[in-house]
Write a protein that holds these residues in place. Structure first.
Motif, PDB file in Angstrom:
ATOM      1  N   HIS A  85       0.692  -1.015   0.239  1.00 13.08           N
ATOM      2  CA  HIS A  85      -0.078  -0.022  -0.066  1.00 13.08           C
ATOM      3  C   HIS A  85       0.849   1.125   0.028  1.00 13.08           C
ATOM      4  CE1 HIS A  85      -1.346   2.799   3.371  1.00 13.08           C
ATOM      5  NE2 HIS A  85      -0.373   2.207   4.007  1.00 13.08           N
ATOM      6  N   PHE A  86       2.105   1.260   0.266  1.00 20.02           N
ATOM      7  CA  PHE A  86       3.082   2.310   0.484  1.00 20.02           C
ATOM      8  C   PHE A  86       3.384   2.517  -1.108  1.00 20.02           C
ATOM      9  CE2 PHE A  86       3.976   1.377   4.930  1.00 20.02           C
ATOM     10  CZ  PHE A  86       3.762   2.576   5.422  1.00 20.02           C
ATOM     11  N   VAL A  87       3.400   1.416  -1.832  1.00 19.83           N
ATOM     12  CA  VAL A  87       4.017   2.043  -3.196  1.00 19.83           C
ATOM     13  C   VAL A  87       2.526   2.007  -3.945  1.00 19.83           C
ATOM     14  CG1 VAL A  87       6.062   1.067  -3.293  1.00 19.83           C
ATOM     15  CG2 VAL A  87       4.409  -0.539  -3.623  1.00 19.83           C
ATOM     16  N   GLY A  88       1.621   2.156  -3.253  1.00 23.84           N
ATOM     17  CA  GLY A  88       0.182   2.423  -4.167  1.00 23.84           C
ATOM     18  C   GLY A  88      -0.357   1.238  -4.821  1.00 23.84           C
ATOM     19  N   VAL A  89       0.004   0.121  -4.433  1.00 22.17           N
ATOM     20  CA  VAL A  89      -0.842  -1.102  -5.029  1.00 22.17           C
ATOM     21  C   VAL A  89      -1.868  -1.401  -4.122  1.00 22.17           C
ATOM     22  CG1 VAL A  89      -0.324  -3.540  -5.474  1.00 22.17           C
ATOM     23  CG2 VAL A  89       1.415  -1.773  -5.756  1.00 22.17           C
ATOM     24  N   ASP A  90      -3.053  -1.814  -4.649  1.00 22.20           N
ATOM     25  CA  ASP A  90      -4.095  -2.362  -3.845  1.00 22.20           C
ATOM     26  C   ASP A  90      -4.036  -3.608  -3.173  1.00 22.20           C
ATOM     27  OD1 ASP A  90      -5.804  -0.122  -4.371  1.00 22.20           O
ATOM     28  OD2 ASP A  90      -6.737  -0.963  -6.091  1.00 22.20           O
ATOM     29  N   PRO A  91      -4.590  -3.824  -2.002  1.00 25.96           N
ATOM     30  CA  PRO A  91      -4.289  -5.019  -1.273  1.00 25.96           C
ATOM     31  C   PRO A  91      -4.496  -6.444  -2.460  1.00 25.96           C
ATOM     32  CG  PRO A  91      -5.908  -4.085  -0.239  1.00 25.96           C
ATOM     33  CD  PRO A  91      -5.518  -2.981  -1.316  1.00 25.96           C
ATOM     34  N   VAL A  92      -3.690  -7.344  -2.331  1.00 21.76           N
ATOM     35  CA  VAL A  92      -4.166  -8.486  -3.326  1.00 21.76           C
ATOM     36  C   VAL A  92      -4.469  -9.629  -2.235  1.00 21.76           C
ATOM     37  CG1 VAL A  92      -2.734 -10.288  -4.604  1.00 21.76           C
ATOM     38  CG2 VAL A  92      -1.878  -7.730  -4.800  1.00 21.76           C
ATOM     39  N   ASN A  93      -5.397 -10.432  -2.952  1.00 24.52           N
ATOM     40  CA  ASN A  93      -5.841 -11.509  -2.217  1.00 24.52           C
ATOM     41  C   ASN A  93      -5.137 -12.800  -2.455  1.00 24.52           C
ATOM     42  OD1 ASN A  93      -7.238 -13.605  -0.780  1.00 24.52           O
ATOM     43  ND2 ASN A  93      -9.300 -12.779  -1.560  1.00 24.52           N
TER      44      ASN A  93
END
Lengths: 325, 342
Positions: free
Chosen positions: B184-192
């Protein structure tokens, strides 16, 4: 085990042990030579006993990248300890904890008692020690025979040994399971000890070492003096094999401690090894993440200590195996 | 295969120093210097017997255990794969012919497991070996505390599959997991990581990569250190920079070692089991809710010990073996090709 665990690769050069080996053996050992890869260059490299092909001084960039690699290697382990010192509820929150909390001993205690890791550690110690002693002993005997004695079918038998190192353990577990249940041995420790008392890898490893480290003249001389085989074994072979036996012992212990597939089929939580207890933890036996992490930490601790004490030897063993394979 | 024993075939080299020439110093030596009498001849007979029998005595314990628990079961597994064997009724086994195999070939789960094994195998092996090569290259520099660096890189190897997977499962958890938090710090949505197709396969592979990269790096390092330095010297004389030296000297010289690690990793990947099992938690043996990461090893365990069809499990085991044989043959052809080409 996964074959990767214990199979030694072949690689160039016979650097280290070559010093001790007989000059007569310039041809190298033939057994592996047949199927393996010699490259012309290795012979050029032979005189250089240091084994260092090229050694440039490392610059700051090298150190920086290595530090990143080291962090990736160690971080999950350190974080295991962090998580094991927290509570289950805290571990479900965001952001995840980055530093130690105060519950480490409580969680370790829970893992030891509730998750059965106490019994499991005891069982695993027993199992791994037995397997290690027997593997090292029998591998040395067979490895010596393959390395230095002539007998019918020795080549074919050695090939068979090497070839079967490639066979996945899955191919043995169904019959083993049926036999063990016939014997009424399910959930007994001997079920996991017996099939692993020797390994093809161990025999091959000792053979590779002894081919070079044990001067054939020494055996001849003992023979000429009328020494019997047991005497030769005791006074010539074992002393020469000792360093490799130690390394094989360490590698075998790691393998036996971490063996997974057959133990989880043969045993259950009533009488587990460490891996069986961890498997139960993974499937919700104690649904507390902090305790699970404490279990993971506890089960790895003996091997981490071994690495701390004998890391150099283990690294050397893997690299030597690579060189001689 | 026997030439390493040649020294034994020429006992004269050392026997010359021993005028009292004992019998049996080698095969056929019994003619010379016949020992005097009584006890001596008894001893010489014992001695000759010792010479002949001792190799077999030495290898016997190994082959008895090895044969009984590795080779014989291999054949029995083949036998069971041709039978109906149910976990619930072990005494009642009936002939099935190739039934278990045709059953497999028509099962979508078998093909799914095969495909997963292959894709996880690729995702875990390729980056792992590349990283190992790079790491070995770095470790090959003259370093302060070189042993310490090596031991550190090997520590994941000390961690068992089960322990590592439990830890990584927590790191990959959907919310509150370390990895999603870092992303989330690099702007990626959480992955399931547990449910998604590629995400779960990547997560499982990452455990394998973590555990084995250091080990493979040490193997490459050993091979690198055996490369004669004159090759680098002459390459340098020809004006090759470090990078070119790596490409034109190191990599070609490592080729056999690389091929070997590829084979070993392939074998490991084919039997991948513990990582996906524990990553899946309660539904582990299914390899996730949609069988997203059910490997062949997992499928076999599921069929054999969860569903209880040991005959089918045996057929799966033998299929794995056949796949490995095919891979080995392809590898052999490939390496022969590579060796021929300069």
């Amino acid at each position: 085990m996964s074959a990767g665990d214990l199979t030694f690769p072949q690689a160039p050069g016979e650097a280290g042990a070559k010093t001790k080996a007989t000059k007569a053996q310039t041809g190298g050992e033939p057994g592996t030579r047949a199927k393996a890869r010699p490259r012309g260059g290795r012979r050029l490299g032979r005189p250089r006993m240091t084994g260092a092909g090229r050694q440039l001084d490392a610059g700051p960039v090298t150190y920086a990248v290595l530090t990143v690699f080291a962090l990736v290697s160690l971080a999950p382990l350190v974080w295991t300890a962090v998580a094991a010192s927290r509570t289950d509820r805290r571990l479900a929150e965001t952001p995840p904890p980055l530093w130690f909390g105060g519950n480490l001993f409580k969680n370790l205690q829970a893992a030891w008692d509730q998750a059965g890791l106490g019994t499991a550690m005891f069982n695993s110690t027993l199992v791994a020690t037995t397997i290690t002693v027997s593997t090292v002993l029998f591998s040395t005997l067979a490895g010596f025979a393959f390395a230095k004695l002539r007998f019918r079918f020795s080549g074919a038998l050695l090939l068979l040994t090497i070839g079967t190192m490639m066979i996945p353990p899955q191919l043995a577990v169904v019959p083993l399971y049926l036999w063990m249940s016939d014997l009424g041995w399910s959930n007994r420790l001997q079920t996991v000890v017996l099939p692993t008392l020797v390994t093809a890898f161990g025999t091959f490893f000792m053979r590779q070492y002894l081919v070079q480290a044990l001067p054939t003249e020494l055996i001849e001389a003992a023979r000429v003096d009328g020494a019997s085989s047991p005497r030769i074994l005791w006074h010539v072979v074992f002393p020469a094999a000792r360093p490799a036996m130690a390394v094989l012992g360490l590698l075998t212990f790691v393998f036996a401690w971490n063996d997974f597939l057959w133990p989880i089929i043969a045993l259950n939580q009533q009488n587990p090894t460490v891996q069986v207890a961890l498997n139960s933890l993974g499937t919700g036996y104690v649904p507390d993440q902090a305790v699970i992490m404490a279990g993971a930490l506890l089960s790895t601790l003996p091997l981490l200590i071994a690495f701390l004490l004998f890391g150099k030897q283990i690294v050397g063993g893997i690299m030597q195996g690579a060189i001689k394979g | 295969m026997t030439s390493s024993h040649e020294a034994l075939a020429h006992p004269a080299s050392s026997a010359e120093a021993a005028p009292g020439n004992q019998p049996g110093a080698a095969r056929g030596a019994h003619g010379r210097g016949t020992p005097p009498k009584g006890t001596a001849s008894w001893r010489s007979r014992l001695y000759r017997w010792d010479m002949k029998a001792s190799p077999y005595v030495l290898i016997a314990p190994f082959f008895v255990v090895f044969g009984a628990f590795s080779l014989v079961p291999l054949l029995y597994t083949a036998w069971y794969s041709l039978h109906h064997v149910q976990l619930s009724a072990l005494d009642h086994q009936t002939w099935a012919g190739l039934g278990n195999y045709t059953n497999l070939l028509s099962s979508e789960f078998f093909w799914n497991a095969l495909q997963n094994t292959f894709s996880i195998g690729v995702i875990s092996t390729v980056p792992q070996l590349l990283a190992a090569l790079w790491l070995a290259h770095l470790l090959n520099y003259r370093l302060r505390g070189s042993t310490a660096w090596r031991v550190v890189m090997l520590t994941p190897y000390a961690t068992s599959v089960a322990a590592a997977t439990l830890v990584f499962t927590l790191l990959y958890s959907w919310d509150g997991g370390m990895i999603n938090w870092l992303l989330h710090f690099v702007g990626v949505d959480p992955v399931n990581w547990r449910e998604s197709d590629w995400g779960s396969q990547f997560a499982v592979s990452s455990i394998v990569i973590w555990r084995w990269t250091g080990y493979n790096a040490l193997i490459y390092l050993a091979a690198m250190q055996a490369i004669p330095s004159d090759l680098y010297e002459s390459a340098a004389l020809d004006g090759a920079g470090r990078r070119q030296q790596f490409r034109h000297v190191t990599v070609p010289m490592l080729r056999p070692t690389i091929l070997f690690t590829v084979i070993v990793s392939t074998i490991g990947a084919t039997q991948l089991f513990g990582e996906p099992l524990l990553f899946g938690g309660v539904s582990g043996s299914k390899g996730g809710s949609e069988h997203q990461y059910q490997t062949l090893g997992l499928y076999m365990y599921d069929q054999g010990w969860i569903i209880g069809n040991l005959g089918k499990a045996s057929a799966i085991a033998w299929s794995m073996f056949l796949i490995l044989v095919i891979v080995a043959v392809v590898n052999m052809l490939l390496s022969r090709r590579l060796r021929k080409s300069p």
